[in-house]
Write a protein that holds these residues in place. Sequence first.
Motif, PDB file in Angstrom:
ATOM      1  N   VAL A   8      -0.523 -55.868 -59.594  1.00  0.00           N
ATOM      2  CA  VAL A   8      -1.046 -57.111 -59.012  1.00  0.00           C
ATOM      3  C   VAL A   8      -0.798 -58.285 -59.969  1.00  0.00           C
ATOM      4  O   VAL A   8      -0.345 -59.365 -59.571  1.00  0.00           O
ATOM      5  CB  VAL A   8      -2.565 -56.971 -58.698  1.00  0.00           C
ATOM      6  CG1 VAL A   8      -3.168 -58.317 -58.326  1.00  0.00           C
ATOM      7  CG2 VAL A   8      -2.773 -55.967 -57.575  1.00  0.00           C
ATOM      8  N   ALA A   9      -1.080 -58.034 -61.264  1.00  0.00           N
ATOM      9  CA  ALA A   9      -0.882 -59.091 -62.273  1.00  0.00           C
ATOM     10  C   ALA A   9       0.593 -59.471 -62.356  1.00  0.00           C
ATOM     11  O   ALA A   9       0.943 -60.649 -62.482  1.00  0.00           O
ATOM     12  CB  ALA A   9      -1.390 -58.607 -63.632  1.00  0.00           C
ATOM     13  N   ARG A  10       1.456 -58.468 -62.262  1.00  0.00           N
ATOM     14  CA  ARG A  10       2.892 -58.749 -62.365  1.00  0.00           C
ATOM     15  C   ARG A  10       3.365 -59.615 -61.192  1.00  0.00           C
ATOM     16  O   ARG A  10       4.116 -60.566 -61.369  1.00  0.00           O
ATOM     17  CB  ARG A  10       3.676 -57.429 -62.403  1.00  0.00           C
ATOM     18  CG  ARG A  10       5.136 -57.611 -62.699  1.00  0.00           C
ATOM     19  CD  ARG A  10       5.768 -56.321 -63.157  1.00  0.00           C
ATOM     20  NE  ARG A  10       5.842 -55.296 -62.137  1.00  0.00           N
ATOM     21  CZ  ARG A  10       5.175 -54.141 -62.165  1.00  0.00           C
ATOM     22  NH1 ARG A  10       4.362 -53.864 -63.169  1.00  0.00           N
ATOM     23  NH2 ARG A  10       5.305 -53.268 -61.193  1.00  0.00           N
ATOM     24  N   ALA A  11       2.879 -59.272 -60.008  1.00  0.00           N
ATOM     25  CA  ALA A  11       3.269 -60.053 -58.824  1.00  0.00           C
ATOM     26  C   ALA A  11       2.813 -61.507 -58.986  1.00  0.00           C
ATOM     27  O   ALA A  11       3.537 -62.445 -58.652  1.00  0.00           O
ATOM     28  CB  ALA A  11       2.651 -59.434 -57.566  1.00  0.00           C
ATOM     29  N   LYS A  12       1.631 -61.662 -59.540  1.00  0.00           N
ATOM     30  CA  LYS A  12       1.083 -63.005 -59.734  1.00  0.00           C
ATOM     31  C   LYS A  12       1.915 -63.783 -60.761  1.00  0.00           C
ATOM     32  O   LYS A  12       2.257 -64.951 -60.564  1.00  0.00           O
ATOM     33  CB  LYS A  12      -0.364 -62.870 -60.222  1.00  0.00           C
ATOM     34  CG  LYS A  12      -1.166 -64.110 -60.100  1.00  0.00           C
ATOM     35  CD  LYS A  12      -2.644 -63.780 -60.287  1.00  0.00           C
ATOM     36  CE  LYS A  12      -3.513 -64.537 -59.398  1.00  0.00           C
ATOM     37  NZ  LYS A  12      -4.062 -64.327 -58.265  1.00  0.00           N
ATOM     38  N   LEU A  13       2.227 -63.105 -61.866  1.00  0.00           N
ATOM     39  CA  LEU A  13       3.045 -63.736 -62.921  1.00  0.00           C
ATOM     40  C   LEU A  13       4.391 -64.177 -62.334  1.00  0.00           C
ATOM     41  O   LEU A  13       4.858 -65.298 -62.562  1.00  0.00           O
ATOM     42  CB  LEU A  13       3.270 -62.744 -64.066  1.00  0.00           C
ATOM     43  CG  LEU A  13       4.287 -63.178 -65.127  1.00  0.00           C
ATOM     44  CD1 LEU A  13       3.751 -64.340 -65.955  1.00  0.00           C
ATOM     45  CD2 LEU A  13       4.661 -62.026 -66.055  1.00  0.00           C
ATOM     46  N   GLU A  14       5.013 -63.262 -61.572  1.00  0.00           N
ATOM     47  CA  GLU A  14       6.353 -63.551 -61.039  1.00  0.00           C
ATOM     48  C   GLU A  14       6.309 -64.725 -60.066  1.00  0.00           C
ATOM     49  O   GLU A  14       7.213 -65.547 -60.027  1.00  0.00           O
ATOM     50  CB  GLU A  14       6.931 -62.287 -60.381  1.00  0.00           C
ATOM     51  CG  GLU A  14       7.285 -61.250 -61.442  1.00  0.00           C
ATOM     52  CD  GLU A  14       7.673 -59.883 -60.905  1.00  0.00           C
ATOM     53  OE1 GLU A  14       7.559 -59.673 -59.669  1.00  0.00           O
ATOM     54  OE2 GLU A  14       8.078 -59.032 -61.709  1.00  0.00           O
ATOM     55  N   GLU A  15       5.227 -64.767 -59.288  1.00  0.00           N
ATOM     56  CA  GLU A  15       5.071 -65.860 -58.327  1.00  0.00           C
ATOM     57  C   GLU A  15       5.033 -67.209 -59.054  1.00  0.00           C
ATOM     58  O   GLU A  15       5.531 -68.218 -58.564  1.00  0.00           O
ATOM     59  CB  GLU A  15       3.733 -65.630 -57.624  1.00  0.00           C
ATOM     60  CG  GLU A  15       3.566 -66.262 -56.284  1.00  0.00           C
ATOM     61  CD  GLU A  15       2.166 -65.889 -55.768  1.00  0.00           C
ATOM     62  OE1 GLU A  15       1.367 -66.814 -55.578  1.00  0.00           O
ATOM     63  OE2 GLU A  15       1.890 -64.684 -55.606  1.00  0.00           O
TER      64      GLU A  15
END
Length: 212
Positions: free
Chosen positions: A87-94
């Motif tokens: 979830v954190a990775r998706a947020k960072l990438e966004e």
Amino acid sequence: MSAARIPVIGIIGGIGSGKTAVAEALGKLISVRRLDADVAGHQVLLDEKVKDALKKAFGDSIFDEQGEIVRSDLAKLVFGNQKTQQVARAKLEEIVHPEIRKILENQLKEIQYQRDCDVIILDAALMLEAGWSEVCDAIVYLDVPEAVRLQRVQQRGWSEQEFRKREASQLSLSEKQNRAEITISNATDLQSTANQLANWIKQNHSYEAMHH
């Protein structure tokens, strides 16, 4: 404006497959300009807008006393298989991918305008995941056995656990290989890898090849 443009070749592979080293060795054989998404990624973390967005997303724990992002702390949050990390990775990438893309696209425009090389190499660990492959004319997959890749990253000071966590955070190797136009082994001899790649580019993709 002529339609001719300098071809963009993306290099992908597993972690420790030697993408950067191959791009550098290639530069000694043909005229190459390299777009490095890692460098762009470091740049965007210095951007105040990005820092504000990351502070909102992840809080203060990823910042040092000077208010700069501690990349290793950020990495702990986002690399790995746990749901929270995904979830954190998706947020960072966004937050960061659109900004990295802007930098890469500006660099690309600049190089296309200058026309001072045969080929542009895009070196980006997350090229497929981030959708950057669409700026490439072709993608090359570097095939390297896991044991060799692990050894290489351990020389950079990574632990095996870190290696596995990061690998798990990326697309599978078979998926990467399927998306590439050509697979070249980079297990032993960097020079031979660079030679093969240079010959393939000259025959299929170089700016020169397209205009003679």
